[in-house]
Scaffold this motif. Structure first.
Motif, PDB file in Angstrom:
ATOM      1  N   PHE B 126      -0.674  12.208 -11.329  1.00 55.83           N
ATOM      2  CA  PHE B 126      -2.220  11.728 -11.138  1.00 55.83           C
ATOM      3  C   PHE B 126      -2.254  10.433 -12.048  1.00 55.83           C
ATOM      4  O   PHE B 126      -2.794   9.624 -11.615  1.00 55.83           O
ATOM      5  N   ALA B 127      -1.752  10.520 -13.240  1.00 57.87           N
ATOM      6  CA  ALA B 127      -2.043   9.485 -14.360  1.00 57.87           C
ATOM      7  C   ALA B 127      -1.445   8.241 -13.708  1.00 57.87           C
ATOM      8  O   ALA B 127      -1.901   7.172 -13.576  1.00 57.87           O
ATOM      9  N   TRP B 128      -0.193   8.410 -13.142  1.00 56.15           N
ATOM     10  CA  TRP B 128       0.613   7.293 -12.637  1.00 56.15           C
ATOM     11  C   TRP B 128       0.060   6.868 -11.109  1.00 56.15           C
ATOM     12  O   TRP B 128       0.156   5.381 -10.819  1.00 56.15           O
ATOM     13  N   VAL B 129      -0.787   7.477 -10.209  1.00 55.86           N
ATOM     14  CA  VAL B 129      -1.478   7.085  -9.491  1.00 55.86           C
ATOM     15  C   VAL B 129      -2.543   6.030  -9.806  1.00 55.86           C
ATOM     16  O   VAL B 129      -2.671   5.004  -9.320  1.00 55.86           O
ATOM     17  N   ASN B 135      -3.625  -0.476  -4.900  1.00 58.96           N
ATOM     18  CA  ASN B 135      -4.685  -1.328  -5.149  1.00 58.96           C
ATOM     19  C   ASN B 135      -5.540  -1.182  -6.378  1.00 58.96           C
ATOM     20  O   ASN B 135      -6.026  -2.501  -6.763  1.00 58.96           O
ATOM     21  N   ALA B 136      -5.697  -0.214  -6.879  1.00 58.18           N
ATOM     22  CA  ALA B 136      -6.621  -0.462  -8.082  1.00 58.18           C
ATOM     23  C   ALA B 136      -5.794   0.105  -9.395  1.00 58.18           C
ATOM     24  O   ALA B 136      -6.700   0.129 -10.389  1.00 58.18           O
ATOM     25  N   GLY B 137      -4.461   0.291  -9.107  1.00 57.37           N
ATOM     26  CA  GLY B 137      -3.614   0.628 -10.403  1.00 57.37           C
ATOM     27  C   GLY B 137      -3.928  -0.259 -11.673  1.00 57.37           C
ATOM     28  O   GLY B 137      -3.698  -1.622 -11.213  1.00 57.37           O
ATOM     29  N   ALA B 149      -1.190 -13.280  -8.831  1.00 58.67           N
ATOM     30  CA  ALA B 149      -0.530 -12.850  -7.278  1.00 58.67           C
ATOM     31  C   ALA B 149      -1.616 -12.087  -6.568  1.00 58.67           C
ATOM     32  O   ALA B 149      -2.532 -11.412  -7.093  1.00 58.67           O
ATOM     33  N   GLU B 150      -1.300 -11.896  -5.179  1.00 57.36           N
ATOM     34  CA  GLU B 150      -2.307 -11.055  -4.258  1.00 57.36           C
ATOM     35  C   GLU B 150      -1.895  -9.797  -4.464  1.00 57.36           C
ATOM     36  O   GLU B 150      -2.523  -8.898  -4.498  1.00 57.36           O
ATOM     37  N   GLY B 151      -0.376  -9.571  -4.146  1.00 54.58           N
ATOM     38  CA  GLY B 151      -0.062  -8.207  -3.857  1.00 54.58           C
ATOM     39  C   GLY B 151       0.032  -7.308  -5.030  1.00 54.58           C
ATOM     40  O   GLY B 151      -0.313  -7.805  -6.388  1.00 54.58           O
ATOM     41  N   ALA B 152       0.634  -6.314  -5.127  1.00 55.92           N
ATOM     42  CA  ALA B 152       0.881  -5.247  -6.041  1.00 55.92           C
ATOM     43  C   ALA B 152       2.412  -5.226  -6.628  1.00 55.92           C
ATOM     44  O   ALA B 152       3.227  -5.913  -5.913  1.00 55.92           O
ATOM     45  N   LEU B 153       2.426  -5.090  -7.961  1.00 52.78           N
ATOM     46  CA  LEU B 153       3.673  -5.231  -8.744  1.00 52.78           C
ATOM     47  C   LEU B 153       4.510  -4.068  -8.305  1.00 52.78           C
ATOM     48  O   LEU B 153       5.581  -4.077  -7.977  1.00 52.78           O
ATOM     49  N   VAL B 154       3.886  -3.057  -8.407  1.00 53.95           N
ATOM     50  CA  VAL B 154       4.677  -1.731  -7.874  1.00 53.95           C
ATOM     51  C   VAL B 154       3.801  -0.951  -7.079  1.00 53.95           C
ATOM     52  O   VAL B 154       2.417  -0.835  -7.272  1.00 53.95           O
ATOM     53  N   TRP B 340     -12.971   4.613 -13.442  1.00 54.12           N
ATOM     54  CA  TRP B 340     -11.777   4.464 -14.042  1.00 54.12           C
ATOM     55  C   TRP B 340     -11.066   3.085 -13.923  1.00 54.12           C
ATOM     56  O   TRP B 340     -10.295   2.655 -14.843  1.00 54.12           O
ATOM     57  N   ALA B 341     -11.194   2.454 -12.941  1.00 61.25           N
ATOM     58  CA  ALA B 341     -10.444   1.186 -12.637  1.00 61.25           C
ATOM     59  C   ALA B 341     -11.059   0.142 -13.323  1.00 61.25           C
ATOM     60  O   ALA B 341     -10.416  -1.046 -13.423  1.00 61.25           O
ATOM     61  N   GLN B 342     -12.291   0.269 -13.933  1.00 60.83           N
ATOM     62  CA  GLN B 342     -12.956  -0.877 -14.512  1.00 60.83           C
ATOM     63  C   GLN B 342     -12.651  -1.131 -16.070  1.00 60.83           C
ATOM     64  O   GLN B 342     -12.207  -0.022 -16.486  1.00 60.83           O
TER      65      GLN B 342
END
Lengths: 353, 571
Positions: B126-129, B135-137, B149-154, B340-342
């Motif tokens: 869950f935490a790693w999600v 998107n919001a990690g 960058a636009e995309g995600a690192l992982v 949590w993402a803010q």
């Protein structure tokens, strides 16, 4: 063949000196035992010689090579030594053959057949022929011990170090192995340092014994030297039993304790000076005739030991109580009186330290 | 001395004098065990081969030919192998550093490995999600903010992501195996090599590594086993990524329409694979004793790392950051933020998650009560049963005591999901209709945790010499009395520890619970799983923290009671 010289060796663990200003010289081909109670620094000394530890001060020389000083330490693998550990340190994942042959891997000049020949010869010497493919876990304690010996000797080391190698064996085997190690030493003549806390072992095995106390050498000498002519209270008490009598010098070679007067093995004592005298119990005789040192005494306790009787006697007109080891016959009972004869030569003055 | 004692005739005053009156107690304990193990597994095997008319192999045929199932088997295999390798890569250096070198903060690193050991893997997932969701990690946000960058690192929703998250909670098994072994290898063994002329490198190659090899392999196998049996992390990370593992596949078979027989047929190969792997591991460990041979164990001296001390320490912390710092941090953040993402600002600070979780959300409170009830009950019954059984086996009281020990340790090879399938089949039919009650969960937990409790109890009794009991019996006390008055007090701290291990295991259990729960019998882990479906990460974090606090409380209790950290035991 080279000897080993330790000079002014000092090793501290967090301010606590394990070895302090230690001097010792081992002649080429000689077997010297480092003997002392636990914590006297004997194992530390051995580990310094092996190169596992770096001294804070002092030097270690092998022949004309300085191998340890506070500045540089030749690593263990380049010292051309071998060591037998208290735990034997046999590798459980290797067979007897592999254990013994291990040290030869680092001698590239030897051919494969030469290695095999040496290993099988050495296994024969320690009487383990036929055990080549066993694992150490499948051997008895005595056999493991002999594998450890073979593994150390097969590389024909310049110096052999032994760290209480017999302390894990039972009493009978231990006695047998003492003679075995002495025999191997005589056969190979390798300069050897032998650490032990067992004085009987040290005496049987070694050419000379260095008694260590609190990180220093208290006395070095042949076993007989140490036993007959201890120089200090520590050595006199550590090697065998003894009576220690606190006396005052009355002449160049006489001392007194109260009304008692004794001739002792000394000359040039300053009258009035305190003298500590060591007398071995078995050197005191119940005998009628002797020129000097005749004392009347009463038996307080008699313990039969099989080959001898251990007496505790009260010297007449004195507080002095002595231990006497005498032959079984004639037997004396507590309460009997007897005359003690003590040869002045066995009354050895020793220092307090 | 050749004199022989004359044989004394034995006479009993009555027929029953010769019978040990404590026997029924031991027999009952052993029977309970047989019942616990045999009934579900028997049903599992039976159902897997039963068709509408008599026996059939059709379910097995389906299990091995269905393309979806084959894919799931393959995925499980890939994941488990990589998790094993990953755990080695993380655990082995860490174990060597803390056991044999002078790396700073060894106590801290060991403590952190322990923390990762007791963290429920699904909570880590869950935490790693939240950390590495595409998107919001948080880490991906940071990456975008730093690089534009636009995309995600992982992307954590992927096979590598899954392997990573499983490995960081599985490597402690490797760590424990290797560091315990390294602790056993006396420095003498290495010094003997170097005085014979071996360089440091040669010593490592010819002595140290061969000695540790069995531990390395068996740590690898244990990690693979863990990964095979895992349900939570694949369910959280693999399902959104669109692939299944065998455990999620079995779980899926319980959705309508249930395919029990196929689930049973898929479970059996998983069971066999686990059993085989464990057998290999036992062989490896049993081959040659690799403790110091002969004599007193020598001392162990640490290797000075010199200039590498601090880089090595930094490496340890980096691993622990992935397993502990980052996940715990994001859980704490999620528990106290509106979103949590803010960013963590005062505006975003709230205690609402806590009140929502504990007072508003329908099933949480009931689930907490259920979890605690089950935890305490299973731990009490499990610890008591484990103690009786271990005692029976160690003192060889009844015929077949070897079987007792075998059965008590057998559930190690049963993945939670498989156990749940077996229990489901066994207790949804007469004579015992337990499905829908807490009792079926209770049975699942007691069974699943029995090996842990049993090992601990066995270690405890091994340390109590039988003479202490014999001295009591010679004075006239019966076996039960001696057990109660001599043995039990001596074994107390060991039994408390086994209680704690079972309790910790139960409160975090997910893979069996997820199949056996009903709406009235939810437990915390199941509720957390439900909350994920609703996207309530704040509430998940709150429950997760609650679970961690309980776990660490019990861990600290164990350390107090045993006087050492407990990673030496659960191997």
């Amino acid at each position: 063949m080279s000897g080993v010289r330790l000079s002014g060796l000092t090793k501290r663990y967090a301010d606590l000196a394990a070895v302090e200003d230690l001097h010792l010289e081992v002649a080429p081909g000689e077997l010297v035992a480092l003997l002392g109670p636990s914590g006297c620094g004997k194992t530390t000394t051995l580990r310094l010689v092996a190169g596992f530890l770096r001294p804070e001060a002092g030097e270690i020389w092998v022949g004309q090579r300085c191998i340890s000083s506070s500045a540089t330490v030749v690593p263990p693998e380049r010292r051309r030594m071998a060591m037998i550990f208290q735990s034997y340190a046999l590798w459980p994942h290797m067979t007897v053959q592999e254990n013994v042959a291990y040290g030869l891997r680092f001698k590239p000049e030897l051919s494969g057949t030469e290695r095999e020949r040496r290993v099988s010869k050495m296994l024969k010497v320690v009487q383990l022929t036929g055990f080549e493919s066993r694992y150490p876990g499948e051997l008895s304690g005595g056999q493991q011990q002999r594998v450890a010996v073979a593994r150390a000797l097969v590389i024909e080391p310049e110096i052999l170090l032994l760290d209480e190698p017999l302390s894990n064996l039972d009493a009978n085997l231990r006695e047998e192995m003492r003679f075995e190690i002495r025999r191997l030493h005589e056969a190979f003549g390798i300069t050897t340092l032998y650490v032990t806390h067992d004085q009987a072992e040290a005496m049987v095995i070694s050419d000379r014994v260095a008694v260590l106390n609190k990180g220093r050498v208290a006395q070095v000498g042949t076993p007989e030297d140490l036993f007959r002519r201890p120089r200090s209270r520590f050595v006199a008490e550590f090697i065998g039993n003894t009576n220690l009598v606190e006396t005052t010098a009355t002449g160049p070679s006489t001392v007194a304790k109260g009304p008692l007067s004794l001739h002792i093995a000394a000359d040039g004592l300053a009258p009035g000076a305190p003298v500590l005298v060591s007398i071995r119990p078995h050197e005191i005789k119940f005998a009628p005739a002797s020129a000097a040192n005749m004392l009347r005494a009463t038996i307080r306790r008699a313990s039969y030991l099989g080959t001898a009787v251990d007496y505790e006697v009260q010297v007449e007109a004195s507080e002095l109580v002595l231990r006497v080891t005498a032959p079984v016959s004639p037997r004396l009972k507590p309460g009997d009186t007897a005359t003690l004869a003590i040869d002045p030569a066995v009354c050895v003055p020793v220092s307090e330290a | 001395m050749t004199a022989q004692a004359p044989a004394l005739p034995t006479r009993f005053s009555s027929r029953f004098e010769g019978i040990d009156r404590s026997l029924p107690v031991w027999l009952l304990a052993a029977l309970a065990l047989v019942f616990l193990m045999a009934l579900p597994l028997g049903w599992l095997a039976l159902v897997s081969v039963s068709g509408e008319q008599g026996f059939t192999g059709a379910h097995y045929l389906e299990a091995f030919t269905d393309p979806q199932l084959r894919k799931a088997f393959w995925n499980t295999l890939v994941m488990a192998l990589w998790v094993g390798l990953g755990s080695l890569a993380l655990g082995a250096p860490l174990a060597w550093l803390t056991a044999r070198t002078d790396v700073p903060g060894r106590g801290l690193v060991r403590g952190l490995v322990l923390a990762s050991f007791v963290t429920p893997p699904f909570l880590g997932a869950f935490a790693w999600v939240m950390l590495a969701g595409p998107n919001a990690g948080a880490l991906n946000d940071l990456w975008r903010a730093l690089t534009g960058a636009e995309g995600a690192l992982v992307n954590i929703f992927s096979m590598p992501g899954l392997i990573f998250v499983v490995a960081i909670y599985t490597f402690p098994y490797v760590y424990v195996m290797i560091s315990n072994t390294l602790e056993l290898i006396a420095s003498d063994l290495e010094e003997a090599g170097s005085i014979l002329g071996a360089s440091r490198f040669s010593v490592a190659r010819t002595i140290t590594i061969p000695l540790v090899a069995p531990a390395i392999f068996s740590g690898f196998i244990l990690s693979v086993l863990q990964a095979l049996a895992l349900f939570g992390s694949p369910a959280i990370l693999a399902l959104p990524a669109g692939f299944h593992t065998i455990t999620t596949q079995i779980w899926g078979m319980f959705h309508y329409p249930p395919r029990l027989e196929v689930a049973a047929a898929v479970s059996i190969p998983l069971l066999v694979a686990t059993a085989l792997l464990l057998l290999v591991q036992k062989r490896l460990l049993g081959r040659r004793g690799y403790a110091a041979v002969g004599g007193k164990g020598g001392q162990r001296r640490r290797i000075a790392l010199g200039p590498w001390r601090y880089p090595a320490f930094a490496g340890c912390l980096a691993i622990m950051a992935c397993a502990v710092f980052l996940p715990y941090g994001i859980l704490a953040k999620a528990a106290f933020s509106r979103a949590w993402a803010q960013p963590l600002t005062w505006d975003n600070f709230t205690l609402r998650n806590w009140s929502f979780t504990f007072f508003e959300y329908g099933s949480t409170r009931e689930a907490i009560v259920n979890t605690l009830e089950l935890g305490v009950m299973s731990a009490c019954v499990g610890a008591a049963l484990a103690a009786l059984l271990a005692y029976v086996a160690r003192r060889k009281i009844i015929v077949g005591h070897q079987l007792v020990s075998f059965l008590a340790l057998a559930p190690i090879v049963i993945p939670g999901v498989v156990l749940a399938v077996a229990l489901f089949i066994a207790y949804t039919r007469p004579p015992l209709l337990l499905y829908g009650t807490l009792w079926i969960l209770f049975l699942a937990y007691v069974t699943k945790e029995m090996p842990v409790g049993y090992s601990q109890a066995d270690a405890t009794f091994r340390a109590i010499p039988p003479e202490l009991e014999e001295a009591g019996r010679v004075l006239g006390a019966g076996r039960l009395r001696v057990f109660a008055e001599v043995t039990a007090p001596l074994a107390r701290s060991g039994i408390i520890a086994s209680w704690c291990f079972i309790f910790i295991g139960v409160i975090r259990e997910l893979s069996a619970s997820i199949i056996l729960f009903t709406p009235n019998t939810k437990v915390m882990s199941v509720v957390m799983f439900d909350l994920k479906e609703e996207g309530q990460f704040g509430a998940i974090a709150v429950l997760g923290i609650f679970m961690l606090v309980m776990t660490f409380g019990v861990v600290i209790l164990v350390q107090r009671v045993l006087g050492r950290d407990f990673m030496g035991v659960r191997d």
